[in-house]
Every structure is written in structure tokens, then in C-alpha cells.
Design an enzyme around this catalytic site. Sequence first.
Site, mmCIF file in Angstrom:
data_model
loop_
_atom_site.group_PDB
_atom_site.id
_atom_site.type_symbol
_atom_site.label_atom_id
_atom_site.label_comp_id
_atom_site.label_asym_id
_atom_site.label_seq_id
_atom_site.Cartn_x
_atom_site.Cartn_y
_atom_site.Cartn_z
ATOM 1 N N GLY A 1 -17.885 -5.273 -9.214
ATOM 2 C CA GLY A 1 -16.810 -5.618 -10.131
ATOM 3 C C GLY A 1 -15.473 -5.611 -9.405
ATOM 4 N N PHE A 2 -14.411 -5.480 -10.161
ATOM 5 C CA PHE A 2 -13.083 -5.416 -9.561
ATOM 6 C C PHE A 2 -12.655 -3.954 -9.541
ATOM 7 C CE2 PHE A 2 -8.390 -5.891 -9.572
ATOM 8 C CZ PHE A 2 -8.259 -6.670 -8.430
ATOM 9 N N PRO B 1 -16.079 -3.770 0.538
ATOM 10 C CA PRO B 1 -17.475 -4.113 0.802
ATOM 11 C C PRO B 1 -18.498 -3.198 0.131
ATOM 12 C CG PRO B 1 -16.507 -3.042 2.713
ATOM 13 C CD PRO B 1 -15.384 -3.301 1.749
ATOM 14 N N TYR C 1 0.839 -1.194 0.000
ATOM 15 C CA TYR C 1 0.000 0.000 0.000
ATOM 16 C C TYR C 1 0.877 1.249 0.000
ATOM 17 C CZ TYR C 1 -3.921 -3.086 1.258
ATOM 18 O OH TYR C 1 -4.874 -4.074 1.278
ATOM 19 N N GLU D 1 -14.573 -1.415 -9.924
ATOM 20 C CA GLU D 1 -15.250 -0.655 -10.981
ATOM 21 C C GLU D 1 -15.972 0.569 -10.441
ATOM 22 O OE1 GLU D 1 -17.610 -3.005 -13.683
ATOM 23 O OE2 GLU D 1 -16.263 -4.715 -13.445
#
Length: 305
Positions: free
Chosen positions: A220-221, A216, A52, A223
Site C-alpha cells: 500500500g502507501f 521496497p 526529510y 500501510e
Amino acid sequence: MRTMKLGKSNLEVPVVAVGCMRINSLEKNAAEKFVQTALEHGANFFDHADIYGRGECEKIFADAIHMTDSVRENIVLQSKCGIRQGMFDFSKEHILNSVDGILKRLNTDYLDVLLLHRPDTLVEPEEVAEAFDILESSGKVLHFGVSNQNPMQIELLKKSVKQEIVANQLQLSITNSTMISNGINVNMENDSAVNRDGSILDYCRLNDITIQPWSPFQYGFFEGVFIGSDKFPELNQKLEEIAEKYGVTSTTIAIAWLLRHPAKMQPVIGTMNEERLKDCIKASQVQLDREEWYAIYRAAGNILP
């Protein structure tokens, strides 16, 4: 905030975890204020990963919380390792080096939880076991888990690893709920019946592994966020309707939906907005009934056989 045991451990944690992937988007004062707000509302579980911000997020967090021994005693720190540029790496050397880097950036002597990030198909379970033993015996890591792994991948690790796997961080939301839908549509001829994860939901419940849903609010991924999206009018209408009943926001209900599942999940919240964080925390006090849970599930376009 309501708390729970993490996996089979005795570690008491809040039911909502604070994800720190985007903390590098905040200015110093804002980061300090955000972290303080989380602590004031009982959200003292902070989730990190060495990738990150290429490590900067862990540094920023340590500065924002003004890490000292007394501060450290009152928080729970989790981080992840195993993702490298263009590859995944669960080698003993990489795990050990990664943890040393994580601890240095977080300005602490130990992690409460270390997760292996994204499965490494070249994993040698014996090497992972050696790394975990060293980290445990040295006191650098107290508990261990995985992220984005299916049952057989966990079983492969357990062939050599003696420590309990306490958590599995998986993508799950109202709109990304295949791990739930394939269990509802067993033996049906529709896309919802496709088992894409080896029944990981049931596996984690059977083995007392805490599922930590990531993203959560995403569909989509990455999106976008489904709350307020014109792509999900029926879902938003239902969330707003139920939110009004409980005197909270749709954000609160979306997290309450996850918490209502008997798998005893611990959602990882990625927002850096203080008000949205508070809304998420309020979900620990909302208990949806069965009718409400299924109404939200159907409103997202999920089908029942």
C-alpha cells in the site's frame, strides 16, 4: 558490495542505496554508528531529500559522517527537491534555492545526483533546463534525475533539458508491483492489466534510466511492512523457504527479488536498523533463478494470465 553504473553516467554506485529519511529518529551516537556500518559494508550511496525532517535529516547525516573533503570523496550523495507545503515547485528559483540549502545542510560543495521530487503539473521545462545548466556549470550538481515520473513527463523535460536523466525513483516492492504486472497481463481483462504509469518500466530500460525502488518492503502507501505481516502468509512462507536455501533472511530475498530484474534497479533502503541494513546489502550476492522470482511474485497475490 556489487556496483553498477547509474543510468548513462560513468558514476559507479552500489546496487543498494541507503535512504536517510528516518535518520532523525536516531540519537547522535546511533546515527554515527549506522553510517559507519553502511560504509564498512560498501553502502556509500546516501539518498536524501530537502523535505526529510524539514531539512534536519541532511544536517544530522553530515554530522554523523563527520563530513570533510576526504570523507566526501568516498561517498555518493543524492538529494531531491520540488515538494513544498501544499504544492509542488519545479520553478528555476525554487530548484536553485533548494540546492543551495541542501548543500549547506550536507556541508558539501556538490551533489552527485539531484532528483526532481514528485511531478509538478505547472512545470516549465525551459525553467528546469536553465536551473540544471546553472547547477551543472557551477559544479553544484554532477548528474540529474527525477522521482515518481511517467514517460511523457520525462519526455516533456527532455524537450528542453540537455542533461541525461540518470535515475527515476519509483515506488516498487513485491506487493506494489503494478509496473511489472501490467506488462505481464497485456490485453487481459483483469485489474493487473491496468497500465497506471505509461509503461515506465520498459521506458526506463529503453532509455538506460536507473529505476530506484523506494519503500521496497511496504505494501500500500506506507500501510506497513509485508515481511512478517499476517496479511501475506503465503508470501512470507515462500520468502522464508528461499531464504533458508541461501542461508540469508527474508529481508535479503525481498531485495534480491528486485535486483534479479534485468532492469538493473538500485533499491533505496529506508531502515535505520544496522542488522537489517546488512541483510539488505547481502542481497547483492544472491542471484535468484527464474523459478524462484516468479514463485515469489505469485505468492504475493500477483496473477499470471
